[in-house]
Design a protein around this motif. Structure first.
Motif, PDB file in Angstrom:
ATOM      1  N   SER A  73      50.258  43.007  25.142  1.00  0.00           N
ATOM      2  CA  SER A  73      50.832  44.086  26.252  1.00  0.00           C
ATOM      3  C   SER A  73      51.726  43.371  27.224  1.00  0.00           C
ATOM      4  O   SER A  73      51.397  42.154  27.737  1.00  0.00           O
ATOM      5  N   ARG A 101      51.769  43.851  30.206  1.00  0.00           N
ATOM      6  CA  ARG A 101      50.893  43.859  31.496  1.00  0.00           C
ATOM      7  C   ARG A 101      50.463  42.427  31.402  1.00  0.00           C
ATOM      8  O   ARG A 101      50.102  41.783  32.334  1.00  0.00           O
ATOM      9  N   GLU A 102      49.805  42.204  30.158  1.00  0.00           N
ATOM     10  CA  GLU A 102      48.970  40.941  30.172  1.00  0.00           C
ATOM     11  C   GLU A 102      50.045  39.708  30.239  1.00  0.00           C
ATOM     12  O   GLU A 102      49.641  38.883  30.960  1.00  0.00           O
ATOM     13  N   LYS A 146      51.697  35.737  36.621  1.00  0.00           N
ATOM     14  CA  LYS A 146      51.247  35.611  38.046  1.00  0.00           C
ATOM     15  C   LYS A 146      50.339  34.389  38.199  1.00  0.00           C
ATOM     16  O   LYS A 146      50.386  33.670  39.011  1.00  0.00           O
ATOM     17  N   SER A 147      49.256  34.442  37.251  1.00  0.00           N
ATOM     18  CA  SER A 147      48.235  33.285  37.365  1.00  0.00           C
ATOM     19  C   SER A 147      48.926  31.965  37.165  1.00  0.00           C
ATOM     20  O   SER A 147      48.603  31.053  38.121  1.00  0.00           O
ATOM     21  N   ALA A 160      50.521  39.392  33.958  1.00  0.00           N
ATOM     22  CA  ALA A 160      49.194  38.980  34.566  1.00  0.00           C
ATOM     23  C   ALA A 160      49.328  37.347  34.580  1.00  0.00           C
ATOM     24  O   ALA A 160      48.893  36.579  35.484  1.00  0.00           O
ATOM     25  N   ARG A 161      49.566  37.067  33.306  1.00  0.00           N
ATOM     26  CA  ARG A 161      49.588  35.419  32.939  1.00  0.00           C
ATOM     27  C   ARG A 161      50.896  34.708  33.895  1.00  0.00           C
ATOM     28  O   ARG A 161      50.548  33.741  34.208  1.00  0.00           O
ATOM     29  N   SER A 221      57.248  44.083  38.993  1.00  0.00           N
ATOM     30  CA  SER A 221      56.435  43.273  39.828  1.00  0.00           C
ATOM     31  C   SER A 221      57.060  42.583  40.636  1.00  0.00           C
ATOM     32  O   SER A 221      56.523  41.821  41.401  1.00  0.00           O
TER      33      SER A 221
END
Lengths: 227, 227
Positions: free
Chosen positions: B104, B106-107, B113-114, B110-111, B24
């Motif tokens: 995962s 990916r999770e 990034k958030s 995502a976190r 990412s």
DNA sequence: TTCAAATATCACATTTCTATCACATTTTTT
DNA sequence: AAAAAATGTGATAGAAATGTGATATTTGAA
């Protein structure tokens, strides 16, 4: 039903507003300070925020601005005195409203309803140029004529058109379109979707009317926030 | 780009998370235990820490608390079971978040990034003289008229204009513009970009309105920091 | 299951940007 | 003033990003 985030450091006020909102059928979540509010906002994605501007640590205006960085959620601000209005005006007060203290809970509820009506018209139709996007129905029309979109295409178009001017990287787009965490998709797949959308909208990449390519960065829906 | 410290004693998990974060576009550094984590944190000053709470010798919560003694860096905690939440709540969970195992990769991404979005809000619009720079939109206008910039040019202009008066060496500029580390670029390439930017802004090196050359040192955006 | 629509990938054409060079010019040093 | 060092700049080959039709793969409905 609509979910509302109430942010106030005074527990009594918070609970009072919560009570009245719940009586009106809203789902309510609470935060006592700015950090908590930001965290809850990301996690719960409420439809509206009731935000006291007088908060400890980080003040309300700052919170509002930060949220505005990545969301257009309507915000109802609770402000102590009229003088604060100058600062409020510093915000893009498009989708927002404010109530001056002291206020009655009923007034807050009324404003919330009004704001929600304004922000989410039965369907929050997005209108740009000659196209209209109907989120709830997943429909798109151009000059009144319907164009069929697939789910992925639709989500992508929604994302871009809801934030005209903002550049979205392929990765950001993937994050928004793919709900499943484990789904790993090839970068260029996004390009293919863009291609399809453009085709359906009759858009020309060389001289786009809707979706611009930003070389080395991503895609951007045409439009200007600064006008 | 943002630097992330991943702390986990299990090498496999550490590497998995690292891999996904790197994909990412993040720069990742690793630590296998608490001591190493604390040392690396001081040395590398990451923008965010992914911290497993189950660590040998010193447990994760302790590490988090120690770091909190002198830093507000956001921490994403990896926790084994929901029951641990009580202990997590003992922390001021302001700028932090947690993920419950099993998760995962990916999770986690995502976190991350958030959390980063929340902790490092988007830069503001930069206004200098008659030009405006819109970071989110990757746009530059002069007297309201848009000027097209490439990614590299844009980054360079952003860097200089965000710190008017400060001299940046070519090396500093390269560090800021090139995300990829093994990318080694010839010094004079920067000069070429400066040339392009000046051309687009209508700037004259002899009598610059925007970018000044500082002989033997680098380049500087015209202006004063103190006003 | 079967089939059609949707999704994802691929391969190749095209466009745009990057990095560098060579030479001109300016500034500093000797 | 001459030499040396640094900067300005037009040109350009090659790298990288994007556009796109075709094709493979998956999904979901009947």
């Amino acid at each position: 039903m609509k979910k509302i985030l109430v942010v106030d450091d005074e527990e009594n006020i918070r609970n009072l507003i919560t009570l009245y909102l719940q009586k009106s059928g809203f789902e309510v979540i609470q935060a006592a300070d700015g950090e908590e509010a930001l965290a809850l906002f990301e996690k719960e994605k409420p439809h509206l925020i009731v935000l006291d501007l007088m908060l400890p640590y980080i003040d309300g205006i700052t919170i509002a601005k930060r949220i505005r960085n990545y969301s257009n959620v309507p915000i109802l601000m609770l402000t102590a005195r009229a003088e604060e209005n100058d600062r409020i005006k510093g915000l893009e007060l498009g989708a927002d409203d404010y109530v001056v203290k002291p206020f009655s809970p009923r007034e807050v509820v009324a404003r919330v309803k009004s704001l929600l009506r304004r922000s989410y018209p039965d369907e929050q139709i997005i209108k740009v140029k000659d196209i209209k996007i109907y989120p709830k129905e997943m429909r798109v029309t151009k000059n009144g004529k319907e164009i069929a979109f697939t789910v992925k295409e639709f989500k992508l178009l929604m994302l871009l058109s809801a934030h005209p001017g903002k550049v979205f990287s392929r990765e950001q787009i993937m994050d928004a379109i793919y709900t499943d965490y484990d789904e790993v998709v090839f970068d260029r797949t996004i390009d293919a979707y863009i291609k399809n959308i453009r085709k359906k909208l009759g858009d020309n990449p060389k001289n786009p009317e809707y979706i611009e390519s930003v070389y080395g960065a991503g895609y951007r829906f045409k439009g200007d926030k600064n006008k």
